[in-house]
Design a protein around this motif. Structure first.
Motif, short mmCIF file in Angstrom:
data_model
loop_
_atom_site.label_atom_id
_atom_site.label_comp_id
_atom_site.label_asym_id
_atom_site.label_seq_id
_atom_site.Cartn_x
_atom_site.Cartn_y
_atom_site.Cartn_z
N ASP A 38 0.86 -1.18 0.00
CA ASP A 38 0.00 0.00 0.00
C ASP A 38 0.90 1.23 0.00
N LEU A 39 1.10 1.80 -1.17
CA LEU A 39 1.98 2.95 -1.36
C LEU A 39 1.18 4.18 -1.78
N ARG A 40 -0.09 4.24 -1.37
CA ARG A 40 -0.92 5.39 -1.73
C ARG A 40 -0.29 6.68 -1.21
N TRP A 41 -0.25 7.68 -2.11
CA TRP A 41 0.24 9.02 -1.79
C TRP A 41 1.72 9.04 -1.37
N LEU A 82 -3.28 2.34 -10.22
CA LEU A 82 -2.47 3.52 -10.50
C LEU A 82 -3.26 4.82 -10.62
N LEU A 83 -4.53 4.84 -10.25
CA LEU A 83 -5.34 6.04 -10.42
C LEU A 83 -4.69 7.24 -9.74
N GLY A 84 -4.43 8.29 -10.52
CA GLY A 84 -3.83 9.51 -9.98
C GLY A 84 -2.33 9.44 -9.76
N ASP A 94 -5.57 3.79 -17.41
CA ASP A 94 -5.38 4.79 -16.36
C ASP A 94 -3.95 4.85 -15.84
N ALA A 95 -2.97 4.47 -16.65
CA ALA A 95 -1.58 4.42 -16.18
C ALA A 95 -1.03 5.79 -15.77
N ASP A 96 -1.52 6.85 -16.37
CA ASP A 96 -1.00 8.16 -15.98
C ASP A 96 -2.01 8.98 -15.19
N GLY A 97 -3.04 8.35 -14.71
CA GLY A 97 -4.00 9.01 -13.85
C GLY A 97 -5.00 9.78 -14.60
#
Length: 120
Positions: free
Chosen positions: A57-60, A98-100, A117-120
């Motif tokens: 979990d690497l969100r943000w 990868l969203l965002g 959605d690879a680049d958000g």
């Protein structure tokens, strides 16, 4: 936690809680980082080459300029993750969320990216 510049080569940190940790320039080459909770962690310039980050979990998190060459990122959460100028050579990101995520100027030669959605 502050582990900046630490040498954790081949360390086993499976499921470690590293939320908001400072891991700048850390060397985690070939480390087991599967299922880590590193929301908002600072991993800029980290060496994560060959590391197992599956289900991480690497969100943000900030992974700008990180070396993720041949790292495993299966089913990892990268929502809003900063991957600017990171090295994602030969990384399979098809099952990662990868969203965002910011992949601006990332090195993606040989990487497998999700279709849309690879680049958000």
């Amino acid at each position: 936690a502050r582990l900046d510049f630490a040498d954790l080569t081949q360390a086993n940190l499976h499921a470690a809680a590293l939320v908001d940790a400072d891991l700048a320039q850390v060397n985690c080459a070939q480390a087991n980082l599967s299922a880590i909770h590193a929301i908002g962690a600072y991993l800029a310039g980290a060496n994560l080459s060959g590391a197992d980050l599956s289900e991480a979990d690497l969100r943000w998190a900030n992974l700008s300029k990180a070396d993720l060459t041949e790292a495993r990122l299966d089913r990892s959460l990268l929502r809003g993750t900063n991957l600017t100028r990171s090295n994602l050579q030969n990384v399979d990101l098809r099952s990662s969320f990868l969203l965002g995520a910011n992949l601006r100027h990332a090195h993606v030669e040989g990487a497998l990216l999700p279709p849309s959605d690879a680049d958000g």
